[in-house]
Design a protein around this motif. Sequence first.
Motif, mmCIF file in Angstrom:
data_model
loop_
_atom_site.group_PDB
_atom_site.id
_atom_site.type_symbol
_atom_site.label_atom_id
_atom_site.label_comp_id
_atom_site.label_asym_id
_atom_site.label_seq_id
_atom_site.Cartn_x
_atom_site.Cartn_y
_atom_site.Cartn_z
ATOM 1 N N LYS A 55 4.563 -66.202 84.124
ATOM 2 C CA LYS A 55 6.006 -66.110 84.811
ATOM 3 C C LYS A 55 6.038 -66.748 85.825
ATOM 4 O O LYS A 55 7.379 -67.640 85.993
ATOM 5 N N GLY A 56 5.075 -67.360 86.379
ATOM 6 C CA GLY A 56 5.187 -68.591 87.800
ATOM 7 C C GLY A 56 5.387 -69.686 86.986
ATOM 8 O O GLY A 56 6.306 -70.529 87.462
ATOM 9 N N THR A 57 4.961 -70.187 85.732
ATOM 10 C CA THR A 57 5.135 -71.309 85.100
ATOM 11 C C THR A 57 6.474 -71.261 84.797
ATOM 12 O O THR A 57 7.305 -72.358 84.995
ATOM 13 N N PHE A 58 7.071 -70.201 84.135
ATOM 14 C CA PHE A 58 8.523 -70.107 83.438
ATOM 15 C C PHE A 58 9.523 -70.313 84.740
ATOM 16 O O PHE A 58 10.601 -70.830 84.524
ATOM 17 N N ASP A 59 9.016 -69.535 85.681
ATOM 18 C CA ASP A 59 10.244 -69.578 86.807
ATOM 19 C C ASP A 59 10.237 -71.148 87.412
ATOM 20 O O ASP A 59 11.262 -71.668 87.672
ATOM 21 N N GLU A 60 9.209 -71.841 87.345
ATOM 22 C CA GLU A 60 9.149 -73.424 87.918
ATOM 23 C C GLU A 60 10.117 -74.325 87.050
ATOM 24 O O GLU A 60 10.802 -74.953 87.650
ATOM 25 N N ILE A 61 9.837 -73.978 85.647
ATOM 26 C CA ILE A 61 10.552 -75.077 84.818
ATOM 27 C C ILE A 61 12.041 -74.481 84.884
ATOM 28 O O ILE A 61 12.774 -75.279 84.786
ATOM 29 N N ALA A 62 12.170 -73.090 84.725
ATOM 30 C CA ALA A 62 13.800 -72.832 84.798
ATOM 31 C C ALA A 62 14.471 -73.229 85.991
ATOM 32 O O ALA A 62 15.629 -73.640 85.997
ATOM 33 N N LYS A 63 13.802 -73.182 87.026
ATOM 34 C CA LYS A 63 14.572 -73.754 88.449
ATOM 35 C C LYS A 63 14.769 -75.301 88.276
ATOM 36 O O LYS A 63 15.812 -75.649 88.998
ATOM 37 N N LYS A 64 13.891 -75.927 87.844
ATOM 38 C CA LYS A 64 14.056 -77.386 87.779
ATOM 39 C C LYS A 64 15.013 -77.657 87.028
ATOM 40 O O LYS A 64 15.670 -78.841 87.150
ATOM 41 N N LEU A 65 15.299 -77.041 85.987
ATOM 42 C CA LEU A 65 16.256 -77.343 84.944
ATOM 43 C C LEU A 65 17.688 -76.943 85.114
ATOM 44 O O LEU A 65 18.678 -77.459 84.815
#
Length: 347
Positions: free
Chosen positions: A229-239
């Motif tokens: 979930k933390g990894t997905f949060d990071e990529i979603a916010k960057k994109l």
Amino acid sequence: MKQELEQIKIYGLSAIEKAVDEKTLNELRVELLSKNGKLTAILRGMRDVPAEERPVVGALVNEVRDAIEGALKVKEEGFINAKLQEKLKSEQIDISLPALKIPHGAPNILEHIIEEVEEVFMSMGYDVVDGPEIEEDRFNFELLNIPKGHPARDAQDTFYIEDERILLRSQTSPVQARTMLAAGGDKPIRMICPGKTYRRDADDATHSHQFMQIEGLLIDKNISLADLKGTFDEIAKKLFGEDVQTRFRPSYYQFTEPSVETDISCFVCKGKGCSLCKNSGWITVSGAGMVHPNVLRNCGYDPKVWNGFAFGFGAERLAMLKYGISDIRKFYQTDLRESVVFDRKEG
């Protein structure tokens, strides 16, 4: 003989000075210095010169030869330099003229979105790994817990090349299996594998028989869905922006357990509901889950010691969402008036 040498010197230097081209100069070199030349003929007559005079005559011969060779070299360099100057003059560029406007290319948006995702994951310590597009059934299915007879193996979905053993990969997950096997079952892994995949699908505005996947894998000890979930949060916010929210929904994939669908809050309506999110306020962007114990075991890892998560994005879907592209076929067409490119200056 001394008089002959003086005459040869005077004649040679005069003729060399008057030479108008390299051809004439070469002819004079042959006439004066070759084995049948005038100076060589003098040297052959040295045997008739009294012994006491030979040193004087020999020195004079060398003096004449040096003078002629020096004159030939100077004249030859003059011809070479004149030819160079003429070439430079004919090839010179007038820098005061207005420059020609040369059209330049731009990266396809898919290339840009993949680079953007790679940068985010590399900043988190992931490696970018590549693998073959023509793949073995073992890596594409069996090691990933997709046994023979599973619907995903149906010829309607997969491009088989040789019986059912060799195929065009239907996902980039085989690269994950290859990476785990290469690691030997005793090393942590962080990797993503962007690349082309192929499936038997009718091409339309939202489907293509060829598409780009960006799959990732993390293997370590004591990994949980919270890490995913933390990894997905990071990529979603960057994109899609820092204010984007994320959520998981239960799902099913053969190679992960538990499996989830990953959603982001609609960045257009901010969750209120619109045509993009089908009035739900949420947009599905990928599938993910914890790596199935069978996959770990098949690839040499002890599931009692190691675990991890895997995820997969469709590069086309990410680009279509982020840049408002309605037809997936625009990524691959060759008509430059309709092609989808990314301008790095305008963003």
